[in-house]
Design a protein around this motif. Sequence first.
Motif, PDB file in Angstrom:
ATOM      1  N   TYR A 261       1.061  -1.275   0.017  1.00 19.17           N
ATOM      2  CA  TYR A 261       0.041   0.108   0.121  1.00 19.17           C
ATOM      3  C   TYR A 261       0.874   1.188  -0.056  1.00 19.17           C
ATOM      4  O   TYR A 261       0.254   2.383   0.018  1.00 19.17           O
ATOM      5  N   SER A 262       2.211   1.137  -0.042  1.00 18.18           N
ATOM      6  CA  SER A 262       2.900   2.377   0.215  1.00 18.18           C
ATOM      7  C   SER A 262       3.916   2.311  -1.144  1.00 18.18           C
ATOM      8  O   SER A 262       4.399   3.406  -1.586  1.00 18.18           O
ATOM      9  N   ASP A 263       4.462   1.211  -1.680  1.00 13.71           N
ATOM     10  CA  ASP A 263       5.510   1.089  -2.633  1.00 13.71           C
ATOM     11  C   ASP A 263       4.704   0.810  -4.102  1.00 13.71           C
ATOM     12  O   ASP A 263       3.967  -0.315  -4.183  1.00 13.71           O
ATOM     13  N   LYS A 264       4.998   1.729  -5.051  1.00 10.14           N
ATOM     14  CA  LYS A 264       4.391   1.743  -6.198  1.00 10.14           C
ATOM     15  C   LYS A 264       4.764   0.150  -7.094  1.00 10.14           C
ATOM     16  O   LYS A 264       3.918  -0.432  -7.730  1.00 10.14           O
ATOM     17  N   ASP A 265       5.910  -0.337  -7.005  1.00 17.01           N
ATOM     18  CA  ASP A 265       6.373  -1.446  -7.807  1.00 17.01           C
ATOM     19  C   ASP A 265       5.604  -2.691  -7.005  1.00 17.01           C
ATOM     20  O   ASP A 265       5.278  -3.610  -7.901  1.00 17.01           O
ATOM     21  N   ALA A 266       5.491  -2.679  -5.680  1.00 15.42           N
ATOM     22  CA  ALA A 266       5.045  -3.918  -4.972  1.00 15.42           C
ATOM     23  C   ALA A 266       3.405  -3.803  -5.353  1.00 15.42           C
ATOM     24  O   ALA A 266       2.732  -4.946  -5.583  1.00 15.42           O
ATOM     25  N   TRP A 267       2.835  -2.685  -5.390  1.00 18.37           N
ATOM     26  CA  TRP A 267       1.156  -2.426  -5.741  1.00 18.37           C
ATOM     27  C   TRP A 267       1.159  -2.996  -7.042  1.00 18.37           C
ATOM     28  O   TRP A 267       0.101  -3.693  -7.156  1.00 18.37           O
ATOM     29  N   ILE A 268       1.908  -2.448  -8.153  1.00 20.37           N
ATOM     30  CA  ILE A 268       1.630  -3.017  -9.314  1.00 20.37           C
ATOM     31  C   ILE A 268       1.742  -4.652  -9.469  1.00 20.37           C
ATOM     32  O   ILE A 268       0.933  -4.988 -10.151  1.00 20.37           O
ATOM     33  N   GLU A 269       2.824  -5.090  -8.936  1.00 22.11           N
ATOM     34  CA  GLU A 269       2.819  -6.531  -8.941  1.00 22.11           C
ATOM     35  C   GLU A 269       1.423  -7.284  -8.363  1.00 22.11           C
ATOM     36  O   GLU A 269       1.192  -8.258  -8.786  1.00 22.11           O
ATOM     37  N   ALA A 270       1.093  -6.459  -7.066  1.00 24.76           N
ATOM     38  CA  ALA A 270      -0.237  -7.252  -6.496  1.00 24.76           C
ATOM     39  C   ALA A 270      -1.272  -6.971  -7.326  1.00 24.76           C
ATOM     40  O   ALA A 270      -2.286  -7.915  -7.554  1.00 24.76           O
ATOM     41  N   MET A 271      -1.244  -5.732  -8.160  1.00 22.22           N
ATOM     42  CA  MET A 271      -2.458  -5.465  -8.800  1.00 22.22           C
ATOM     43  C   MET A 271      -2.671  -6.434 -10.323  1.00 22.22           C
ATOM     44  O   MET A 271      -3.659  -6.627 -10.687  1.00 22.22           O
ATOM     45  N   GLY A 272      -1.672  -7.030 -10.734  1.00 27.16           N
ATOM     46  CA  GLY A 272      -1.352  -7.572 -11.751  1.00 27.16           C
ATOM     47  C   GLY A 272      -2.132  -9.065 -11.783  1.00 27.16           C
ATOM     48  O   GLY A 272      -2.733  -9.370 -12.611  1.00 27.16           O
ATOM     49  N   TYR A 273      -2.718  -9.356 -10.457  1.00 22.81           N
ATOM     50  CA  TYR A 273      -3.586 -10.321 -10.267  1.00 22.81           C
ATOM     51  C   TYR A 273      -5.178 -10.242 -10.419  1.00 22.81           C
ATOM     52  O   TYR A 273      -5.852 -10.985 -10.156  1.00 22.81           O
ATOM     53  N   CYS A 274      -5.219  -8.913 -10.396  1.00 24.99           N
ATOM     54  CA  CYS A 274      -6.742  -8.400 -10.350  1.00 24.99           C
ATOM     55  C   CYS A 274      -7.410  -8.052 -11.465  1.00 24.99           C
ATOM     56  O   CYS A 274      -8.505  -7.810 -11.719  1.00 24.99           O
ATOM     57  N   ILE A 275      -6.469  -7.745 -12.499  1.00 26.25           N
ATOM     58  CA  ILE A 275      -6.832  -7.014 -13.853  1.00 26.25           C
ATOM     59  C   ILE A 275      -6.252  -7.886 -14.795  1.00 26.25           C
ATOM     60  O   ILE A 275      -5.497  -8.578 -14.862  1.00 26.25           O
ATOM     61  N   THR A 276      -7.076  -7.760 -16.300  1.00 22.40           N
ATOM     62  CA  THR A 276      -6.508  -8.147 -17.404  1.00 22.40           C
ATOM     63  C   THR A 276      -5.530  -7.427 -17.892  1.00 22.40           C
ATOM     64  O   THR A 276      -5.637  -6.063 -17.743  1.00 22.40           O
ATOM     65  N   GLY A 277      -4.831  -7.924 -18.889  1.00 22.74           N
ATOM     66  CA  GLY A 277      -3.877  -7.055 -19.415  1.00 22.74           C
ATOM     67  C   GLY A 277      -2.437  -6.653 -18.690  1.00 22.74           C
ATOM     68  O   GLY A 277      -2.388  -7.326 -17.631  1.00 22.74           O
ATOM     69  N   ASP A 278      -1.634  -5.986 -19.300  1.00 22.68           N
ATOM     70  CA  ASP A 278      -0.279  -5.661 -18.452  1.00 22.68           C
ATOM     71  C   ASP A 278      -0.547  -4.768 -17.366  1.00 22.68           C
ATOM     72  O   ASP A 278      -0.746  -3.547 -17.806  1.00 22.68           O
ATOM     73  N   PRO A 279      -0.469  -5.043 -16.291  1.00 21.69           N
ATOM     74  CA  PRO A 279      -0.674  -4.124 -15.043  1.00 21.69           C
ATOM     75  C   PRO A 279       0.309  -2.897 -15.284  1.00 21.69           C
ATOM     76  O   PRO A 279      -0.031  -1.617 -14.814  1.00 21.69           O
ATOM     77  N   ALA A 280       1.797  -3.289 -15.685  1.00 19.64           N
ATOM     78  CA  ALA A 280       2.465  -2.065 -15.799  1.00 19.64           C
ATOM     79  C   ALA A 280       2.081  -0.831 -16.688  1.00 19.64           C
ATOM     80  O   ALA A 280       2.206   0.201 -16.475  1.00 19.64           O
ATOM     81  N   VAL A 281       1.296  -1.205 -17.890  1.00 21.16           N
ATOM     82  CA  VAL A 281       1.038  -0.296 -18.794  1.00 21.16           C
ATOM     83  C   VAL A 281      -0.286   0.488 -18.253  1.00 21.16           C
ATOM     84  O   VAL A 281      -0.451   1.475 -18.310  1.00 21.16           O
ATOM     85  N   VAL A 282      -0.994  -0.337 -17.737  1.00 19.20           N
ATOM     86  CA  VAL A 282      -2.419   0.160 -17.266  1.00 19.20           C
ATOM     87  C   VAL A 282      -2.140   1.254 -15.897  1.00 19.20           C
ATOM     88  O   VAL A 282      -2.925   2.208 -15.884  1.00 19.20           O
ATOM     89  N   LEU A 283      -1.216   0.765 -14.999  1.00 22.26           N
ATOM     90  CA  LEU A 283      -1.097   1.482 -13.811  1.00 22.26           C
ATOM     91  C   LEU A 283      -0.044   2.129 -13.678  1.00 22.26           C
ATOM     92  O   LEU A 283       0.431   3.054 -12.676  1.00 22.26           O
ATOM     93  N   ALA A 284       1.074   2.267 -14.750  1.00 21.66           N
ATOM     94  CA  ALA A 284       2.283   2.915 -14.356  1.00 21.66           C
ATOM     95  C   ALA A 284       2.044   4.435 -14.508  1.00 21.66           C
ATOM     96  O   ALA A 284       3.097   5.200 -13.721  1.00 21.66           O
ATOM     97  N   SER A 285       1.117   5.047 -14.858  1.00 25.59           N
ATOM     98  CA  SER A 285       0.838   6.498 -14.927  1.00 25.59           C
ATOM     99  C   SER A 285       0.510   6.946 -13.260  1.00 25.59           C
ATOM    100  O   SER A 285       0.016   8.053 -13.120  1.00 25.59           O
ATOM    101  N   PHE A 286      -0.090   6.069 -12.740  1.00 23.41           N
ATOM    102  CA  PHE A 286      -0.427   6.378 -11.249  1.00 23.41           C
ATOM    103  C   PHE A 286       0.557   6.588 -10.239  1.00 23.41           C
ATOM    104  O   PHE A 286       1.509   5.994 -10.472  1.00 23.41           O
ATOM    105  N   ASP A 287       0.533   7.050  -9.298  1.00 24.95           N
ATOM    106  CA  ASP A 287       1.304   7.534  -8.169  1.00 24.95           C
ATOM    107  C   ASP A 287       1.400   6.226  -7.096  1.00 24.95           C
ATOM    108  O   ASP A 287       1.176   6.431  -5.991  1.00 24.95           O
ATOM    109  N   GLY A 288       1.134   5.135  -7.498  1.00 24.70           N
ATOM    110  CA  GLY A 288       0.939   3.915  -6.527  1.00 24.70           C
ATOM    111  C   GLY A 288      -0.607   4.064  -5.872  1.00 24.70           C
ATOM    112  O   GLY A 288      -1.405   4.620  -6.507  1.00 24.70           O
TER     113      GLY A 288
END
Length: 303
Positions: free
Chosen positions: A214-241
């Motif tokens: 909940y505080s580190d962007k990279d860890a968050w993107i890795e965890a979110m990768g199991y919740c969404i379809t597609g590449d999470p890095a592409v979808v979420l990289a523009s967010f600040d975690g």
Amino acid sequence: MFGLTQYFSLYDLWSPLLLLSAVLVIILYLGLTGIYRNQFIGSAPVPLKRKIMFIIGILLLYLAQGGPIYMMSHMMFTFHMILMSITYIIVPPLLLLGIPGWLWRFLLERAWLKKLLPLTHPILCAVMFNAFFSIYHVPDVHDFLMTNYAAHISYYVLLFVTALLMWWPVVNPVQAWTQIADVKKMGYIFLNGVLITPACALIIFASDPLYATYSDKDAWIEAMGYCITGDPAVVLASFDGPQFFNWFNVVEDQQLGGIIMKLVQEIVYGLILAYVFKQWFTREGKDDDDFVASTPKERLNEV
């Protein structure tokens, strides 16, 4: 919900497969307790309120594990604790109370399920669930489970099974399998409230962020990768975690989550205490009435 549809698909938010599974379970339950009830020895009509309990339990389980709450639980620790409260504190007693005793007897006659009966010892049940719950919220364990899908799902299943076992001594619908009397049930509920308190206190009174998810962007993107379809890095990289979606800073969110968990636990345990007390009071009143109505000879025999 909270504008999530502009970032995530309806498939990601509502998990159609889990929804279908929930509907099928409800249909199976209504069939077994309805038109196919006579196939079971000793079956009896199931009161409407018990059917409603079971259906509400399944729907709440779906909303927590398959609806937007699951997605939000990866963005806000508050929603993580809402998910935990619904899944492990609210749902199990609803399901246990919703399944009639005659169906439980049929299920537990299966040889492989009979092996679980020794695990229903009250002290063991209380310790197992609260220990697994507390271990889950050790920061390193939590972050590992949130970023490893197979371990994450396995641990959630383990927690749910131990939650059912923890509630079994209190709301067991089969009178013959009752292991503790009503007064002791009240003590058992109090014990569970005590055992879960240290984990909640650790979270509530922590002055620093505990969980990288909940505080580190990279860890968050890795965890979110199991919740969404597609590449999470592409979808979420523009967010600040995860803070992009959060209404509080990380520590405030963490503290609020711990408070919500403790409050929900206290409310549900309080309601179950009232339920157990009512059962005990009704039973004691009936025994007194039967004693008064008996003849002097029958009273002497009872003594």
